[in-house]
Write a protein that holds these residues in place. Structure first.
Motif, PDB file in Angstrom:
ATOM      1  N   ALA A   1      -3.285   1.409  11.645  1.00 33.76           N
ATOM      2  CA  ALA A   1      -4.186   0.076  11.166  1.00 33.76           C
ATOM      3  C   ALA A   1      -4.621   0.424  12.846  1.00 33.76           C
ATOM      4  O   ALA A   1      -4.051   0.165  14.117  1.00 33.76           O
ATOM      5  N   GLY A   2      -6.225  -0.302  12.804  1.00 36.42           N
ATOM      6  CA  GLY A   2      -6.788  -1.164  14.394  1.00 36.42           C
ATOM      7  C   GLY A   2      -6.535  -1.743  15.119  1.00 36.42           C
ATOM      8  O   GLY A   2      -7.041  -2.231  15.724  1.00 36.42           O
ATOM      9  N   GLY A   3      -5.554  -2.938  14.157  1.00 37.04           N
ATOM     10  CA  GLY A   3      -6.152  -4.221  13.836  1.00 37.04           C
ATOM     11  C   GLY A   3      -4.327  -4.379  14.585  1.00 37.04           C
ATOM     12  O   GLY A   3      -2.926  -4.102  15.751  1.00 37.04           O
ATOM     13  N   ARG A   4      -4.142  -4.250  13.554  1.00 40.41           N
ATOM     14  CA  ARG A   4      -2.132  -5.460  13.273  1.00 40.41           C
ATOM     15  C   ARG A   4      -1.480  -4.538  12.066  1.00 40.41           C
ATOM     16  O   ARG A   4      -2.372  -4.880  11.024  1.00 40.41           O
TER      17      ARG A   4
ATOM     18  N   ASP B   1      -6.684  -4.697   9.294  1.00 38.28           N
ATOM     19  CA  ASP B   1      -5.018  -5.109   9.849  1.00 38.28           C
ATOM     20  C   ASP B   1      -4.600  -4.557   7.854  1.00 38.28           C
ATOM     21  O   ASP B   1      -5.399  -4.636   7.291  1.00 38.28           O
ATOM     22  N   ILE B   2      -3.092  -4.592   8.022  1.00 35.20           N
ATOM     23  CA  ILE B   2      -2.159  -3.855   7.214  1.00 35.20           C
ATOM     24  C   ILE B   2      -1.427  -5.253   7.481  1.00 35.20           C
ATOM     25  O   ILE B   2      -0.824  -6.147   7.978  1.00 35.20           O
ATOM     26  N   SER B   3      -1.218  -5.875   6.044  1.00 35.56           N
ATOM     27  CA  SER B   3      -0.073  -6.525   5.696  1.00 35.56           C
ATOM     28  C   SER B   3       1.272  -6.641   4.477  1.00 35.56           C
ATOM     29  O   SER B   3       0.298  -6.120   3.648  1.00 35.56           O
TER      30      SER B   3
ATOM     31  N   LEU C   1       0.804  -1.174   0.231  1.00 33.02           N
ATOM     32  CA  LEU C   1      -0.336   0.102   0.000  1.00 33.02           C
ATOM     33  C   LEU C   1       0.865   1.388  -0.054  1.00 33.02           C
ATOM     34  O   LEU C   1       1.050   1.579   0.814  1.00 33.02           O
ATOM     35  N   LEU C   2       0.247   2.594  -0.609  1.00 36.60           N
ATOM     36  CA  LEU C   2       0.809   3.793  -0.344  1.00 36.60           C
ATOM     37  C   LEU C   2       0.137   4.993  -1.019  1.00 36.60           C
ATOM     38  O   LEU C   2      -0.948   4.493  -1.797  1.00 36.60           O
TER      39      LEU C   2
END
Length: 142
Positions: free
Chosen positions: A25-28, A12-14, A1-2
């Motif tokens: 991120a609100g999660g991970r 989440d962001i991976s 992601l940019l």
């Protein structure tokens, strides 16, 4: 992601996330997160490169945040468990007053509620260490 200004997710962001100002991120966050000013999420696993500050409650990996790195309690509104940091952090102020440090923190000031590792800096504090809890240059505890 940019993102030119920022990258964010409610959950989440991976992978790789790069934000001109920040990544959150609100999660991970799993992977590489690069923020011009800051990076933050409750749980972070991977590499964080921030222009200024970074933080989370459960952080594993490498953190480079020139000014400030914070590990907060899990669910502070409910008096939650201490946050945990496992890895290596390089920051002027490594603030783990509400957390457990497992690994290496390098900075001018390093403060951990519980220390299970090494602090290297001008002022190094391990609040629950029984002896020599505040030391110059380095502090170590198992």
């Amino acid at each position: 992601l940019l993102g030119g200004v920022g990258v964010g997710a409610g959950s989440d962001i991976s992978g790789v996330a790069v934000g001109g100002v920040g990544v959150g991120a609100g999660g991970r966050i799993n992977g590489l997160a690069v923020g011009g000013v800051g990076v933050g999420a409750p749980k972070i696993t991977g590499v964080v490169l921030s222009g200024l500050a970074a933080g989370g409650s459960d952080v594993k990996g490498l953190v480079i945040a020139p000014a400030y790195f914070k590990v907060a309690r899990n669910r502070p509104d409910a008096g939650g468990d201490p946050g945990v940091f496992r890895g290596v952090s390089v920051s002027a102020f490594n603030d783990l007053r509400d957390g457990v440090q497992r690994g290496l923190c390098i900075g001018l000031v390093n403060i951990a509620d519980q220390l299970h590792g090494l602090q290297v800096g001008l002022v190094n504090t391990a609040r629950k260490k029984k002896s020599f809890s505040v030391l110059p240059f380095f502090n170590y505890s198992r």
